[in-house]
Design a protein around this motif. Sequence first.
Motif, PDB file in Angstrom:
ATOM      1  N   TYR A  47     -28.672  62.739  11.009  1.00  0.00           N
ATOM      2  CA  TYR A  47     -28.773  61.350  10.993  1.00  0.00           C
ATOM      3  C   TYR A  47     -27.714  60.563  11.448  1.00  0.00           C
ATOM      4  N   TYR A  48     -27.850  59.649  12.181  1.00  0.00           N
ATOM      5  CA  TYR A  48     -26.737  58.866  12.905  1.00  0.00           C
ATOM      6  C   TYR A  48     -26.805  57.362  12.481  1.00  0.00           C
ATOM      7  N   CYS A  49     -25.822  56.890  12.009  1.00  0.00           N
ATOM      8  CA  CYS A  49     -25.551  55.461  12.031  1.00  0.00           C
ATOM      9  C   CYS A  49     -25.534  54.793  13.290  1.00  0.00           C
ATOM     10  N   ALA A  50     -26.182  53.483  13.490  1.00  0.00           N
ATOM     11  CA  ALA A  50     -25.924  52.794  14.633  1.00  0.00           C
ATOM     12  C   ALA A  50     -26.018  51.318  14.470  1.00  0.00           C
ATOM     13  N   ALA A  51     -25.376  50.570  15.520  1.00  0.00           N
ATOM     14  CA  ALA A  51     -25.417  49.492  15.454  1.00  0.00           C
ATOM     15  C   ALA A  51     -25.479  48.668  16.842  1.00  0.00           C
ATOM     16  N   THR A  52     -25.860  47.481  16.890  1.00  0.00           N
ATOM     17  CA  THR A  52     -25.786  46.597  18.347  1.00  0.00           C
ATOM     18  C   THR A  52     -25.565  45.270  18.047  1.00  0.00           C
ATOM     19  N   TYR A  53     -24.991  44.891  19.180  1.00  0.00           N
ATOM     20  CA  TYR A  53     -24.654  43.244  19.214  1.00  0.00           C
ATOM     21  C   TYR A  53     -25.976  42.650  19.753  1.00  0.00           C
ATOM     22  N   LYS A  54     -26.851  43.286  20.418  1.00  0.00           N
ATOM     23  CA  LYS A  54     -28.149  42.651  20.836  1.00  0.00           C
ATOM     24  C   LYS A  54     -28.952  41.748  19.757  1.00  0.00           C
ATOM     25  N   VAL A  55     -29.476  40.833  20.233  1.00  0.00           N
ATOM     26  CA  VAL A  55     -30.417  39.818  19.446  1.00  0.00           C
ATOM     27  C   VAL A  55     -31.488  40.821  18.953  1.00  0.00           C
ATOM     28  N   GLU A  56     -31.799  40.357  17.881  1.00  0.00           N
ATOM     29  CA  GLU A  56     -33.004  41.142  16.963  1.00  0.00           C
ATOM     30  C   GLU A  56     -34.293  41.704  17.695  1.00  0.00           C
ATOM     31  N   SER A  57     -34.570  40.887  18.816  1.00  0.00           N
ATOM     32  CA  SER A  57     -35.737  41.279  19.486  1.00  0.00           C
ATOM     33  C   SER A  57     -35.413  42.459  20.679  1.00  0.00           C
ATOM     34  N   ASP A  58     -34.039  42.834  20.757  1.00  0.00           N
ATOM     35  CA  ASP A  58     -33.693  43.704  21.672  1.00  0.00           C
ATOM     36  C   ASP A  58     -33.188  44.840  21.155  1.00  0.00           C
ATOM     37  N   TYR A  59     -32.941  45.091  20.147  1.00  0.00           N
ATOM     38  CA  TYR A  59     -32.462  46.409  19.707  1.00  0.00           C
ATOM     39  C   TYR A  59     -32.952  47.336  19.682  1.00  0.00           C
ATOM     40  N   THR A  60     -34.181  47.426  20.081  1.00  0.00           N
ATOM     41  CA  THR A  60     -34.947  48.662  20.756  1.00  0.00           C
ATOM     42  C   THR A  60     -34.707  48.946  21.814  1.00  0.00           C
ATOM     43  N   LYS A  61     -33.946  48.398  22.458  1.00  0.00           N
ATOM     44  CA  LYS A  61     -33.562  48.706  23.989  1.00  0.00           C
ATOM     45  C   LYS A  61     -32.371  49.622  23.961  1.00  0.00           C
ATOM     46  N   GLY A  62     -31.765  49.766  22.656  1.00  0.00           N
ATOM     47  CA  GLY A  62     -30.694  50.770  22.595  1.00  0.00           C
ATOM     48  C   GLY A  62     -29.613  50.310  21.769  1.00  0.00           C
ATOM     49  N   MET A  63     -29.117  50.869  20.914  1.00  0.00           N
ATOM     50  CA  MET A  63     -27.999  50.440  20.124  1.00  0.00           C
ATOM     51  C   MET A  63     -26.578  50.832  21.064  1.00  0.00           C
ATOM     52  N   SER A  89     -16.452  49.162  10.642  1.00  0.00           N
ATOM     53  CA  SER A  89     -15.263  48.468  10.837  1.00  0.00           C
ATOM     54  C   SER A  89     -14.760  47.991  12.241  1.00  0.00           C
ATOM     55  N   GLY A  90     -13.587  47.430  12.391  1.00  0.00           N
ATOM     56  CA  GLY A  90     -13.378  47.000  13.761  1.00  0.00           C
ATOM     57  C   GLY A  90     -13.747  45.567  13.945  1.00  0.00           C
ATOM     58  N   SER A  91     -14.510  45.390  15.133  1.00  0.00           N
ATOM     59  CA  SER A  91     -14.922  44.048  15.589  1.00  0.00           C
ATOM     60  C   SER A  91     -16.272  43.804  14.959  1.00  0.00           C
ATOM     61  N   ILE A  92     -16.130  43.559  13.849  1.00  0.00           N
ATOM     62  CA  ILE A  92     -17.274  43.246  12.917  1.00  0.00           C
ATOM     63  C   ILE A  92     -18.420  42.110  13.287  1.00  0.00           C
ATOM     64  N   PHE A  93     -17.542  41.241  14.025  1.00  0.00           N
ATOM     65  CA  PHE A  93     -18.396  40.223  14.494  1.00  0.00           C
ATOM     66  C   PHE A  93     -19.417  40.660  15.604  1.00  0.00           C
ATOM     67  N   ARG A  94     -19.303  41.566  16.182  1.00  0.00           N
ATOM     68  CA  ARG A  94     -20.202  42.005  17.253  1.00  0.00           C
ATOM     69  C   ARG A  94     -21.674  42.682  16.610  1.00  0.00           C
ATOM     70  N   VAL A  95     -21.232  42.963  15.385  1.00  0.00           N
ATOM     71  CA  VAL A  95     -22.558  43.628  14.749  1.00  0.00           C
ATOM     72  C   VAL A  95     -23.555  42.669  14.488  1.00  0.00           C
ATOM     73  N   ASN A  96     -25.039  43.337  14.891  1.00  0.00           N
ATOM     74  CA  ASN A  96     -26.016  42.459  14.527  1.00  0.00           C
ATOM     75  C   ASN A  96     -26.978  43.483  13.771  1.00  0.00           C
ATOM     76  N   VAL A  97     -27.996  44.127  14.640  1.00  0.00           N
ATOM     77  CA  VAL A  97     -28.954  45.007  13.984  1.00  0.00           C
ATOM     78  C   VAL A  97     -28.127  46.228  13.453  1.00  0.00           C
ATOM     79  N   MET A  98     -28.362  46.899  12.516  1.00  0.00           N
ATOM     80  CA  MET A  98     -27.974  48.132  12.067  1.00  0.00           C
ATOM     81  C   MET A  98     -29.203  48.997  11.903  1.00  0.00           C
ATOM     82  N   GLY A  99     -28.903  50.263  12.075  1.00  0.00           N
ATOM     83  CA  GLY A  99     -29.983  51.100  11.639  1.00  0.00           C
ATOM     84  C   GLY A  99     -29.451  52.628  11.526  1.00  0.00           C
ATOM     85  N   TRP A 100     -30.476  53.581  11.269  1.00  0.00           N
ATOM     86  CA  TRP A 100     -30.433  54.951  11.237  1.00  0.00           C
ATOM     87  C   TRP A 100     -31.372  55.370  12.343  1.00  0.00           C
TER      88      TRP A 100
END
Length: 121
Positions: free
Chosen positions: A92-108, A24-35
């Motif tokens: 277990y943690y839910c996480a998300a990032t605005y980073k491009v898909e190739s960069d999500y491993t750099k950190g949520m 919720s919130g600034s959903i437009f910022r959400v790109n990759v999501m994960g656990w």
Amino acid sequence: VQLQASGGGLVQPGGSLRLSCAASGSIFRVNVMGWYRQAPGKQRELVAAITPGIITNYADSVKGRFTISRDNAKNTVHLQMSSLKPEDTAVYYCAATYKVESDYTKGMDYWGKGTQVTVSS
């Protein structure tokens, strides 16, 4: 962005659990999501991640047992866990990032509160 996870609990080995996370919130910022998960005395590790285009990535330890899914319209992500093992016990943690898909491993960038999953007989 706020992430609210639910669905943890106690399950016997070989059992199943489904985790859910709502953004919720600034959903437009959400790109990759994960656990991610963190077991006692261990570092937090990626369990599974999913892009808006439903491209998935799994840790080797959960491949074939866990399935991540996403509903972009509802801003939710789920983790279906099957054939659970004691070594899956963790927070277990839910996480998300605005980073491009190739960069999500750099950190949520956004994290929910953890939910405990305990696999024990």
